[in-house]
Design a protein around this motif. Structure first.
Motif, short mmCIF file in Angstrom:
data_model
loop_
_atom_site.label_atom_id
_atom_site.label_comp_id
_atom_site.label_asym_id
_atom_site.label_seq_id
_atom_site.Cartn_x
_atom_site.Cartn_y
_atom_site.Cartn_z
N ILE A 119 77.85 13.57 -36.11
CA ILE A 119 78.17 14.41 -34.96
C ILE A 119 77.11 14.22 -33.88
N ALA A 120 75.85 14.15 -34.33
CA ALA A 120 74.76 13.95 -33.37
C ALA A 120 74.86 12.60 -32.69
N GLY A 121 75.58 11.66 -33.33
CA GLY A 121 75.79 10.36 -32.71
C GLY A 121 76.99 10.34 -31.78
N GLY A 122 77.67 11.49 -31.66
CA GLY A 122 78.76 11.59 -30.71
C GLY A 122 80.14 11.31 -31.29
N ALA A 123 80.27 11.31 -32.63
CA ALA A 123 81.58 11.07 -33.23
C ALA A 123 82.47 12.30 -33.07
N GLY A 124 83.77 12.08 -32.85
CA GLY A 124 84.71 13.19 -32.67
C GLY A 124 85.12 13.78 -34.01
N ARG A 125 85.82 14.89 -33.95
CA ARG A 125 86.17 15.62 -35.18
C ARG A 125 87.01 14.78 -36.14
N GLY A 126 88.03 14.12 -35.61
CA GLY A 126 88.91 13.33 -36.47
C GLY A 126 88.16 12.20 -37.14
N ARG A 127 87.32 11.54 -36.35
CA ARG A 127 86.54 10.43 -36.86
C ARG A 127 85.58 10.88 -37.96
N VAL A 128 84.94 12.01 -37.73
CA VAL A 128 84.01 12.54 -38.73
C VAL A 128 84.75 12.78 -40.04
N LEU A 149 73.06 21.46 -20.70
CA LEU A 149 73.63 21.17 -22.01
C LEU A 149 74.19 22.42 -22.68
N VAL A 150 73.55 23.58 -22.42
CA VAL A 150 74.02 24.80 -23.07
C VAL A 150 75.38 25.17 -22.47
N ALA A 177 70.15 23.50 -31.33
CA ALA A 177 70.88 24.38 -30.42
C ALA A 177 71.20 23.65 -29.12
N LEU A 178 70.25 22.89 -28.60
CA LEU A 178 70.54 22.27 -27.30
C LEU A 178 71.48 21.08 -27.45
N LEU A 179 71.57 20.52 -28.65
CA LEU A 179 72.52 19.42 -28.87
C LEU A 179 73.86 19.93 -29.38
N GLN A 180 74.01 21.24 -29.47
CA GLN A 180 75.24 21.87 -29.97
C GLN A 180 75.57 21.42 -31.38
N ARG A 211 82.55 20.42 -25.53
CA ARG A 211 82.33 19.48 -26.64
C ARG A 211 82.64 18.03 -26.24
N GLY A 212 83.73 17.85 -25.52
CA GLY A 212 84.13 16.50 -25.13
C GLY A 212 83.08 15.84 -24.25
N GLU A 213 82.43 16.65 -23.41
CA GLU A 213 81.44 16.09 -22.50
C GLU A 213 80.14 15.75 -23.22
N ILE A 214 79.72 16.66 -24.11
CA ILE A 214 78.43 16.44 -24.76
C ILE A 214 78.54 15.27 -25.74
#
Lengths: 289, 340
Positions: A187-196, B77-78, B55-58, B82-85
């Motif tokens: 998730i921290a790498g930017g993967a979407g929910r479905g992909r995860v 960021l706060v 927290a800041l990375l959600q 979700r799609g943007e971050i």
């Protein structure tokens, strides 16, 4: 990865890896595989075997086992050995289809419940609880009786009975795996929910389902035979094991009529239990040995 | 220093629902990081340092309540959708986790995972190019034989190699900010030094700003330009690394520095700060360090001091001036006993 693969030491072939895996199984698991292989070969090739027609009179009625009829003949003079071997083409494919459908449907619902949570979880798992609150044979009988006799209907009834088991298994796995750090990292790498879910959670969730499905295979075969036994599964004159035992029960002193199909069911149930246990020993190191 | 900071955190708070109302794990922190610099965030377990970054990375569970402001390159960021971050995570901000074994997906090869990290943010890249980039990345973090390693699974890597691979993955899309959460805690000391060298070198080469979260002052000492010391969900002291090490005036920071084992004092017993950090369910009124502080006055248990510049650092302590002077009353007595 052409450029990369050339530099990599040759990896063992698929067949070789399968063989290594089989060798790691305990003896009982290997016996299970042998029995299942026997039935698989039988069901695929039985029509080419030099056997008498399972539906035709082959000799006198109610003959005990002899050189001509190794397992005797039934009340209509049909050869019990031929009928038993042909019976594999009824029970085993049905059991296979039921287990596969139940695994697919149950796992999909369970994964959705575990991953999405909230009301999706509540609705799916309450439905599973309601289904599981009935004794399995009773529920299967009710559904099969409502739909009418016949193997396809019996199969459908069994899927309805069996999916919640896999839904629960998969949900529990997803709940456990989703909290692991690599999921957070994804998730921290930017993967979407479905992909995860598909790439990082589900591939780690299959072991218990695989083990359970193997063990359940025999149970489902037994339930299919049970439904046929009480007349809700295969329709006579099909040489289905359950209905053959039912015929044998009517002619109780001609024990050989039920002996063949009875041993067949026993061997399938035992083989899958052996194999399932073996798989658990090899794949799931957490469980008790 | 003329440009806007890379990351600017203002009054960031994070709370979790508890049995008796929300429990605050992060209670209003301010941090700032310039491009290409390293900010060390130091504190014990439970001081809120990791929660603040998550927290800041959600990355906190949806039940967490996050408020305040965290601006990355001027973007808030706060509360960002979700799609943007997702576009920022892994692309402009890379993360390194404490335990590189559990941070990798065990059923995919290292190469596939880095490949995925690249593909996720660059859908048009060709397979060939992406694979070449994976090999380059592995080489850039000094993994020997990258062409063999790329097809191996995480369990086939040693701890240090795994952390290198994790760094390679975090750098896959050339981020401008790297958040390293205890990157060396799971490694043994010699490997730790190598990884820190690698991080320092990569950050300098590529001009990456880095937030280095750790409980080990020794780790930040050689790495960070600025240090923020956290305790009980707040920043209790910030300043440049030199000022924190040589001119600290917060009793907690002093305790941490005194607790560092030193080669020249090898015969002495190891020093520790007595007591344990407060539970977030039962935080003391006033300064949260007061119950463990040898210099605490009744006032300290009544008011929670905020950060203010004292001497060379910013400190949240009522008695900071006295500590700087080191001459008055109880403070002096403690100094003479050698407790500080």
């Amino acid at each position: 990865m052409s450029a990369v693969e050339t530099l990599r030491p040759a990896s063992p072939s698929r067949a070789r890896r399968a063989w290594t895996f089989v060798r790691r199984l305990p003896l009982t698991g290997q016996i299970g595989i042998l029995i299942l292989l026997f039935w698989a070969v039988t069901l695929l090739t039985v029509q080419f075997w030099p056997l008498v027609d399972p539906l035709m009179m082959a000799g006198r009625r109610l003959q005990p086992p002899s050189a001509d009829h190794w397992l005797g003949t039934d009340a209509l003079g049909r050869d019990v050995l031929s009928r038993t071997l042909h019976g594999s083409t009824y029970t085993i494919p049905v059991a296979l289809m039921v287990v596969v459908s139940a695994v697919v449907i149950g796992s999909a619902l369970g994964a959705a419940a575990g991953y999405l949570g909230g009301w999706t979880d509540a609705v799916i798992m309450r439905a599973a609880d309601v289904t599981l609150s009935f004794p399995p044979i009773l529920l299967a009988m009710t559904v099969a009786a409502t739909l009418g006799p016949g193997l396809p209907n019996a199969g459908l009834a069994m899927v309805i009975v069996w999916w919640p088991i896999y839904a629960r298994l998969m949900r529990a796995q997803v709940l456990e795996v989703r909290t692991r750090e690599h999921v957070e990292a994804a998730i921290a790498g930017g993967a979407g929910r479905g992909r995860v879910l598909v790439v990082h959670i589900l591939p780690l969730c299959w072991t218990p389902t695989l083990i359970n499905a193997t063990m359940d295979f025999g149970q489902v075969a037994l339930l299919a035979a049970s439904l046929s036994f009480i007349g809700l599964g295969a329709v006579p004159p099909s040489p289905e094991w359950g209905s053959m035992i039912s015929e044998g029960a009517a002619k109780f002193y001609s024990w050989w009529i039920a002996f063949g199909p009875g041993m067949a069911i026993l061997s399938v149930v035992l083989a899958t239990a052996f194999l399932g246990d073996g798989l658990r020993d090899v794949l799931d190191r957490r469980g008790p040995k | 220093m003329s440009a806007a900071p890379l990351l600017e955190i203002r009054d960031l708070r994070a709370a979790f629902p508890g049995p008796h109302g929300p429990v605050e794990a992060v209670r209003g922190i301010d941090l700032m990081l310039d491009a290409g610099e390293v900010l060390g965030v130091v504190g014990e377990s439970g001081s809120g340092k990791s929660v603040a970054m998550m927290a800041l990375l959600q990355l906190l569970p949806p039940s967490a309540i996050v408020s305040g402001s965290a601006r990355f390159k001027g973007r808030e960021l706060v509360g960002m959708p979700r799609g943007e971050i997702r576009q920022i995570l892994g692309q402009e901000i890379g993360c390194i986790f404490q335990d590189p074994l559990s941070a990798f997906n065990p059923v995919l090869t290292i190469g596939d995972q880095i490949l995925e990290a690249i593909r996720l943010h660059d859908r048009k890249i060709s397979t060939q190019d992406a694979k070449r980039r994976v090999l380059d990345l592995l080489a850039s973090v000094s993994i020997p034989q990258p062409d063999r390693r790329v097809d191996q699974y995480p369990h086939e890597f040693s701890g240090g190699m795994r952390q290198r691979a994790m760094i390679a993955m975090a750098l896959a899309n050339n981020p401008s900010l790297l958040i390293a959460d205890e990157p060396t805690t799971a490694l043994d000391v010699t490997v730790q030094a190598q990884i820190l060298d690698l991080l320092r070198q990569l950050a300098a080469e590529r001009g990456i700003g880095m937030v280095l979260i750790t409980h080990d002052l020794g780790v930040v000492a050689g790495m960070a330009r600025d240090i923020a010391v956290m305790y009980g969900g707040r920043v209790v002291e910030t300043g440049t690394a030199d000022d924190i090490f040589y001119d600290t005036c917060h009793p907690y920071t002093r305790g941490l520095i005194a607790a560092m084992p030193r080669l020249e004092k090898i015969t002495e017993k190891l020093v520790s700060i007595e007591g344990t950090p407060p539970s977030i369910f039962d935080r003391p009124a006033g300064c949260s360090f007061a119950p463990r502080c040898k210099l605490a006055l009744p006032d300290c248990r009544a008011t929670d001091p905020s950060l203010r510049p004292v001497h060379r650092t910013s400190v949240a302590c009522l008695r900071a001036e006295e500590i700087v002077a080191g001459t008055q009353g109880a403070v002096r007595a403690e100094f003479e006993k050698g407790a500080l």
